[in-house]
Design a protein around this motif. Sequence first.
Motif, PDB file in Angstrom:
ATOM      1  N   LYS A 256      38.611 -20.123  26.449  1.00  0.00           N
ATOM      2  CA  LYS A 256      39.997 -21.272  27.417  1.00  0.00           C
ATOM      3  C   LYS A 256      40.593 -21.914  26.336  1.00  0.00           C
ATOM      4  CE  LYS A 256      39.727 -24.791  30.341  1.00  0.00           C
ATOM      5  NZ  LYS A 256      39.435 -24.841  32.234  1.00  0.00           N
TER       6      LYS A 256
ATOM      7  N   VAL B  91      44.314 -24.781  26.984  1.00  0.00           N
ATOM      8  CA  VAL B  91      45.324 -24.662  27.626  1.00  0.00           C
ATOM      9  C   VAL B  91      46.760 -25.195  26.592  1.00  0.00           C
ATOM     10  CG1 VAL B  91      45.860 -26.123  29.078  1.00  0.00           C
ATOM     11  CG2 VAL B  91      43.024 -25.492  29.449  1.00  0.00           C
TER      12      VAL B  91
ATOM     13  N   LYS C  63      50.254 -27.267  27.406  1.00  0.00           N
ATOM     14  CA  LYS C  63      50.321 -28.042  27.930  1.00  0.00           C
ATOM     15  C   LYS C  63      51.864 -28.535  27.083  1.00  0.00           C
ATOM     16  CE  LYS C  63      47.782 -29.716  31.752  1.00  0.00           C
ATOM     17  NZ  LYS C  63      47.311 -31.428  32.365  1.00  0.00           N
TER      18      LYS C  63
ATOM     19  N   LYS D 111      52.331 -25.739  31.708  1.00  0.00           N
ATOM     20  CA  LYS D 111      51.267 -25.209  31.985  1.00  0.00           C
ATOM     21  C   LYS D 111      51.396 -24.084  31.603  1.00  0.00           C
ATOM     22  CE  LYS D 111      46.811 -26.856  33.427  1.00  0.00           C
ATOM     23  NZ  LYS D 111      45.542 -27.096  34.009  1.00  0.00           N
ATOM     24  N   THR D 112      50.299 -23.696  30.667  1.00  0.00           N
ATOM     25  CA  THR D 112      49.375 -22.202  31.559  1.00  0.00           C
ATOM     26  C   THR D 112      47.867 -22.241  30.411  1.00  0.00           C
ATOM     27  OG1 THR D 112      49.886 -19.695  31.162  1.00  0.00           O
ATOM     28  CG2 THR D 112      49.912 -21.264  29.117  1.00  0.00           C
ATOM     29  N   VAL D 113      47.270 -21.212  30.887  1.00  0.00           N
ATOM     30  CA  VAL D 113      45.799 -21.599  30.409  1.00  0.00           C
ATOM     31  C   VAL D 113      45.335 -19.894  30.340  1.00  0.00           C
ATOM     32  CG1 VAL D 113      43.389 -21.638  30.897  1.00  0.00           C
ATOM     33  CG2 VAL D 113      44.950 -22.939  32.122  1.00  0.00           C
TER      34      VAL D 113
ATOM     35  N   ASP E 244      42.861 -17.410  29.565  1.00  0.00           N
ATOM     36  CA  ASP E 244      41.002 -17.075  29.025  1.00  0.00           C
ATOM     37  C   ASP E 244      40.759 -16.288  28.585  1.00  0.00           C
ATOM     38  OD1 ASP E 244      40.840 -19.352  31.519  1.00  0.00           O
ATOM     39  OD2 ASP E 244      42.310 -17.534  33.223  1.00  0.00           O
TER      40      ASP E 244
END
Length: 665
Positions: A47, A49, A51, A88-90, A92
């Motif tokens: 993943k 991340v 930010k 924030k987002t991830v 995956d």
Amino acid sequence: MKYSKTLSIILFITMLKTAGVAQLVGPFDNYPVYTGKDLGVKYTPAKTVFKVWAPKASAVTLRLYDAGDGGGALSTINMVKGNKGVWKTVVDKDIKNKYYTFQVMQEGKRLLESPDIYAKAVGVNGKRGMVVDLASTNPKNWRNDKKPALKNFTDIIIYELHMRDISVDPNSGIQHKGKYLGLAETGTKSPDGEATGLDHIKELGVTHVHLLPCFDFNSVDETKPAAGQYNWGYDPLNYNVPEGSYSSDPYDGNVRIKEFKKMVQTLHQNGLRVILDVVYNHTSDIDHANFSQFAPGYFYRHNPDGSYSNATGCGNEVASEMPMARKFMIESVVYWAKEYHLDGFRFDLMGVHDIKTMNMISDTLHKIDPTIFVYGEGWTAGNSPMPEALRAVKKNVSKLHEQAVFSDDLRDGLKGGWGDLKEKGFVSGNTKMDESVKFGIVASIPNPQVNYDLVNYDKGPWASEPYETITYASCHDDNTLFDRLKISNPNAPEAELIKMDKLANAVVLTSQGISFLHSGAELLRTKQGVANSFNKPDSINQIDWSRKTKYKAVFAYYKGLIALRKNHPAFRMPFAKMINERLKFVNTGVPGLICYQISNHANGDKWKNILVILNGNKANQALKLPGGVWTIAADENTINEAGIKTVAAGNIDIASTSAYVLYSK
């Protein structure tokens, strides 16, 4: 809406308790402060991340791309706002080497797509960030990269160079001209068989290479490598990314990182430490700067009327005292120190930054590695709304933690003032500069034998220890030393100019403090009389390697002076107390003739007593020697530590415009 309009309404001045000094307080003081150390893009195969800190945004959009320029977005993701203004987002899945931008919505307006301010990899021209696996950019044996030993900061001898200048001359013999890899090449020679590039620097004997800005800057179009574009790089774009025009492929964000690391590794393997010139004091363009796309106005200082303040002369100044600006600066230098194994940082216009931030930077770096060297320009290019008492200017250097600033007192004492190119200095026979030179010899510390009333700029000592002073005669700014001497001595024959040049850096390399040389000074470098050559072509800026053959004797003299300094710790005493105990000026009774003795095996030197005689006069001068037998180790032509000849007590004839070093065992 212009942010300066908002500021003009709500900006005000108040009194702060800090240091009991008035300071600007504005609308950004209520912005949330995020203390986490995970801003930016964090990649793993599983993943990634994302930010960013955008405290006043109403929305933040992430876009992913296949390339660093051109083409439509592969996907568009709306980020989620959390605490302290962080979005924030991830993702995956494995998105290694994909490119990205963020776009902030604020006050109903979409700001520009841009990388985050913490971006560590970018595409061509730095307009899109890149998701990078940093471990994959490490050269072979990077983990075993070993820095050359350093005992004291006063052991440092700095060689300031521009990445393009050092290798781009057609006669350099270097394959990767103007590139990081060009500085990593060994075995390169000029058509005359003289060592060039890295081998030349190693042959010269300096300890540290100071790289003019090599972070991603704004003024060179990386898509046009054949255009021969030139800039010094003092126009920051992406602070945590190497400049792409110095890489072999600016389109692939991995390449510039790999090649920069390879360069550092090779320099270390060849006994050279590496310093990066950093420019946190301003950005190149406020409207398009990454800072302005996430927190408009926050990262900059403002005047009481809301306009941008301009102590840098570049249209803006970064507000280092703002918590998130301070945080960014600290984390940025730490990143360069850890990821790129850098050994020092030179802060452009350091006098713009506040003392607290500079001390936090220094303290943090020295926890990582106490031998990292921090220094900068202890002045500004204009007035700042931040009170001088709170800024890292030269007069406040004793308040700084293990940091140094440049001695313009000695620089201009040697060659003449920067504001009047016709003014002569000590090496050109101006006897009014004697005290300025003496001030430089003792590294700007308090000394009872210096008459501060006669020092050109500072009427009192500003350094408390010698490692706080950079001793130099010239740098990339203004005319080269040789050009400056030609301008102020228009009728002098070349042989006389060479004597002046050699005397200037003989003073630098025998003085206390930290020695600094401009690249090519050892070859009598010329920029054809052009001073501010930041955007001039290679024909003006490049080091002409044919001059190493033409002025081989000058190169040998510089090389000998450097070896003399390195071999004799008496010239690099680490403490002011030791300097004042062991170094005493001798009253010659002759204006323009400076003499001092360093006594009693100072700093563990194998020579018991050393006598340094500096004659700035255009005529020979006689000087009575102290008692005993003295060996001449350096005169106007030769450096020979084994001894040129011995002389007994009595008068010695000192050649005009020259430096002599004598010793007794």
